[in-house]
Design a protein around this motif. Sequence first.
Motif, PDB file in Angstrom:
ATOM      1  N   ARG A  35      87.113   0.154-127.642  1.00  0.00           N
ATOM      2  CA  ARG A  35      86.640  -0.981-128.445  1.00  0.00           C
ATOM      3  C   ARG A  35      85.814  -1.888-127.537  1.00  0.00           C
ATOM      4  N   THR A  36      84.597  -2.209-127.979  1.00  0.00           N
ATOM      5  CA  THR A  36      83.719  -3.103-127.228  1.00  0.00           C
ATOM      6  C   THR A  36      83.283  -4.235-128.145  1.00  0.00           C
ATOM      7  N   LYS A  37      83.430  -5.475-127.660  1.00  0.00           N
ATOM      8  CA  LYS A  37      83.030  -6.638-128.454  1.00  0.00           C
ATOM      9  C   LYS A  37      81.895  -7.375-127.760  1.00  0.00           C
ATOM     10  N   ARG A  38      80.881  -7.685-128.528  1.00  0.00           N
ATOM     11  CA  ARG A  38      79.803  -8.564-128.084  1.00  0.00           C
ATOM     12  C   ARG A  38      80.040  -9.889-128.800  1.00  0.00           C
ATOM     13  N   VAL A  39      80.420 -10.907-128.031  1.00  0.00           N
ATOM     14  CA  VAL A  39      80.817 -12.195-128.585  1.00  0.00           C
ATOM     15  C   VAL A  39      79.553 -12.997-128.884  1.00  0.00           C
ATOM     16  N   LEU A  40      79.158 -13.006-130.144  1.00  0.00           N
ATOM     17  CA  LEU A  40      77.895 -13.627-130.542  1.00  0.00           C
ATOM     18  C   LEU A  40      78.040 -15.120-130.816  1.00  0.00           C
ATOM     19  N   GLY A  41      79.092 -15.532-131.467  1.00  0.00           N
ATOM     20  CA  GLY A  41      79.248 -16.940-131.835  1.00  0.00           C
ATOM     21  C   GLY A  41      79.260 -17.862-130.634  1.00  0.00           C
ATOM     22  N   ASP A  42      79.973 -17.474-129.574  1.00  0.00           N
ATOM     23  CA  ASP A  42      80.049 -18.305-128.374  1.00  0.00           C
ATOM     24  C   ASP A  42      78.683 -18.496-127.728  1.00  0.00           C
ATOM     25  N   LEU A  43      77.845 -17.489-127.813  1.00  0.00           N
ATOM     26  CA  LEU A  43      76.509 -17.549-127.223  1.00  0.00           C
ATOM     27  C   LEU A  43      75.706 -18.731-127.769  1.00  0.00           C
ATOM     28  N   PHE A  44      75.944 -19.064-129.035  1.00  0.00           N
ATOM     29  CA  PHE A  44      75.225 -20.150-129.698  1.00  0.00           C
ATOM     30  C   PHE A  44      76.024 -21.454-129.712  1.00  0.00           C
ATOM     31  N   GLY A  45      77.187 -21.446-129.064  1.00  0.00           N
ATOM     32  CA  GLY A  45      78.001 -22.651-129.000  1.00  0.00           C
ATOM     33  C   GLY A  45      78.774 -22.942-130.279  1.00  0.00           C
ATOM     34  N   LEU A  46      78.976 -21.920-131.134  1.00  0.00           N
ATOM     35  CA  LEU A  46      79.717 -22.143-132.372  1.00  0.00           C
ATOM     36  C   LEU A  46      81.168 -22.496-132.041  1.00  0.00           C
ATOM     37  N   GLN A  47      81.697 -23.519-132.684  1.00  0.00           N
ATOM     38  CA  GLN A  47      83.052 -23.955-132.393  1.00  0.00           C
ATOM     39  C   GLN A  47      84.007 -23.787-133.568  1.00  0.00           C
ATOM     40  N   ASN A  48      83.502 -23.739-134.790  1.00  0.00           N
ATOM     41  CA  ASN A  48      84.375 -23.664-135.958  1.00  0.00           C
ATOM     42  C   ASN A  48      84.728 -22.241-136.367  1.00  0.00           C
ATOM     43  N   PHE A  49      83.891 -21.291-135.980  1.00  0.00           N
ATOM     44  CA  PHE A  49      84.187 -19.894-136.283  1.00  0.00           C
ATOM     45  C   PHE A  49      83.553 -19.006-135.227  1.00  0.00           C
ATOM     46  N   GLY A  50      84.111 -17.799-135.101  1.00  0.00           N
ATOM     47  CA  GLY A  50      83.604 -16.831-134.142  1.00  0.00           C
ATOM     48  C   GLY A  50      82.969 -15.657-134.861  1.00  0.00           C
ATOM     49  N   VAL A  51      82.011 -15.022-134.186  1.00  0.00           N
ATOM     50  CA  VAL A  51      81.346 -13.832-134.701  1.00  0.00           C
ATOM     51  C   VAL A  51      81.266 -12.822-133.561  1.00  0.00           C
ATOM     52  N   ASN A  52      81.731 -11.606-133.816  1.00  0.00           N
ATOM     53  CA  ASN A  52      81.667 -10.539-132.827  1.00  0.00           C
ATOM     54  C   ASN A  52      80.970  -9.333-133.429  1.00  0.00           C
ATOM     55  N   LEU A  53      80.134  -8.695-132.640  1.00  0.00           N
ATOM     56  CA  LEU A  53      79.596  -7.385-132.970  1.00  0.00           C
ATOM     57  C   LEU A  53      80.512  -6.404-132.247  1.00  0.00           C
ATOM     58  N   THR A  54      81.255  -5.624-133.019  1.00  0.00           N
ATOM     59  CA  THR A  54      82.290  -4.766-132.439  1.00  0.00           C
ATOM     60  C   THR A  54      81.940  -3.298-132.631  1.00  0.00           C
ATOM     61  N   ARG A  55      82.133  -2.535-131.562  1.00  0.00           N
ATOM     62  CA  ARG A  55      81.865  -1.096-131.561  1.00  0.00           C
ATOM     63  C   ARG A  55      83.185  -0.373-131.313  1.00  0.00           C
ATOM     64  N   LEU A  56      83.464   0.604-132.165  1.00  0.00           N
ATOM     65  CA  LEU A  56      84.647   1.450-131.985  1.00  0.00           C
ATOM     66  C   LEU A  56      84.199   2.878-131.722  1.00  0.00           C
ATOM     67  N   GLU A  57      84.595   3.404-130.592  1.00  0.00           N
ATOM     68  CA  GLU A  57      84.351   4.807-130.276  1.00  0.00           C
ATOM     69  C   GLU A  57      85.301   5.657-131.120  1.00  0.00           C
ATOM     70  N   PRO A  58      85.035   6.949-131.253  1.00  0.00           N
ATOM     71  CA  PRO A  58      85.958   7.817-131.987  1.00  0.00           C
ATOM     72  C   PRO A  58      87.386   7.677-131.453  1.00  0.00           C
ATOM     73  N   GLY A  59      88.337   7.503-132.362  1.00  0.00           N
ATOM     74  CA  GLY A  59      89.740   7.357-131.994  1.00  0.00           C
ATOM     75  C   GLY A  59      90.181   5.938-131.663  1.00  0.00           C
ATOM     76  N   ALA A  60      89.249   4.998-131.564  1.00  0.00           N
ATOM     77  CA  ALA A  60      89.584   3.622-131.184  1.00  0.00           C
ATOM     78  C   ALA A  60      90.045   2.816-132.404  1.00  0.00           C
ATOM     79  N   VAL A  61      90.753   1.722-132.127  1.00  0.00           N
ATOM     80  CA  VAL A  61      91.207   0.799-133.163  1.00  0.00           C
ATOM     81  C   VAL A  61      90.685  -0.601-132.871  1.00  0.00           C
TER      82      VAL A  61
END
Length: 159
Positions: A35-61
């Motif tokens: 599982r790999t997460k790219r933390v997008l919300g923090d990049l823009f300084g968002l404080q009320n909610f978070g946004v992640n672009l998440t990648r799951l390889e085969p077999g990952a949760v």
Amino acid sequence: MSIPQRPIAVLAADVASRDRPSAYPEPFASRMRGRTKRVLGDLFGLQNFGVNLTRLEPGAVSSLRHVHSRQDEFIYVLEGELALHTDEGLTRLSPGMCAGFAAGRDDAHRLINDTSGVVLYLEIGDRSQGDQASYPDDDLRAHLIDGCWVFSHKDGRPY
């Protein structure tokens, strides 16, 4: 004090992935391999909610199966197919499909990439202080304190 420079826009795939693969303590953190997460919300300084672009390889949760007391969560599938695992069982999700998880519901959830292809999805959640997460399948509970997750066994002993 100077205000940190924030980008106006970025290509999400170019954002560096999170350094730490999981906030869970062991033995749970290692179960998040693939599982790999790219933390997008923090990049823009968002404080009320978070946004992640998440990648799951085969077999990952995506996570351990869990529920939140105060945090709403939403996912939107961009690429690949996967299984949404809830108390109701498994539901197939494909690109363009979305799912939401309201705070306080007792229906625990997680995503499973049970295919041979990569899955890419957006996950969005609020950052409600005082949130607690429970994990019905594991000896784990979590409390959000000052923006950080603090984990313990179900009987209260710390990890």
